[in-house]
Write a protein that holds these residues in place. Sequence first.
Motif, short mmCIF file in Angstrom:
data_model
loop_
_atom_site.label_atom_id
_atom_site.label_comp_id
_atom_site.label_asym_id
_atom_site.label_seq_id
_atom_site.Cartn_x
_atom_site.Cartn_y
_atom_site.Cartn_z
N ILE A 84 0.99 -1.26 -0.11
CA ILE A 84 -0.03 0.00 -0.17
C ILE A 84 0.72 1.35 -0.02
O ILE A 84 0.61 2.26 -0.58
N ASP A 85 1.80 1.34 0.67
CA ASP A 85 2.91 2.25 0.95
C ASP A 85 3.42 2.54 -0.55
O ASP A 85 3.45 3.81 -1.03
N GLY A 86 3.87 1.72 -1.28
CA GLY A 86 4.24 1.96 -2.58
C GLY A 86 3.27 2.51 -3.78
O GLY A 86 3.86 3.27 -4.33
N MET A 141 3.51 6.23 -5.49
CA MET A 141 3.22 6.14 -6.78
C MET A 141 2.10 7.12 -7.14
O MET A 141 2.26 8.17 -8.15
N LEU A 142 1.06 7.31 -6.58
CA LEU A 142 -0.28 8.19 -6.64
C LEU A 142 0.22 9.51 -6.42
O LEU A 142 -0.27 10.49 -6.87
N ARG A 143 1.13 9.73 -5.20
CA ARG A 143 1.51 11.00 -5.10
C ARG A 143 2.26 11.67 -6.04
O ARG A 143 2.46 12.86 -6.18
#
Length: 85
Positions: free
Chosen positions: A3-5, A9-11
């Motif tokens: 999830i953190d990855g 990527m979304l950021r």
Amino acid sequence: MDIDGHLLMLRMAAVPAGLERLDGAALAGRARRERRQSQAVTGFAAAAALTIGIIGGLAPLDRPGAKVPFGPPVALTPLIALARG
């Protein structure tokens, strides 16, 4: 699933240029719909009030015992006018 990855990527993804205008367009469309609906309801209420007024005005008042929805009875109207005079 990381999830953190995915959030990282979304950021990093670029924000579309028209994104801030999307909410404004949706709100403007909603305001136009609500204005049309309120005008329709107001028009219906005005037409209903006018119809009720016309129908109420067509009722004959010259028969004995005629009732007036507001104010004194028709038979007392001349007496009230004399008392004010």
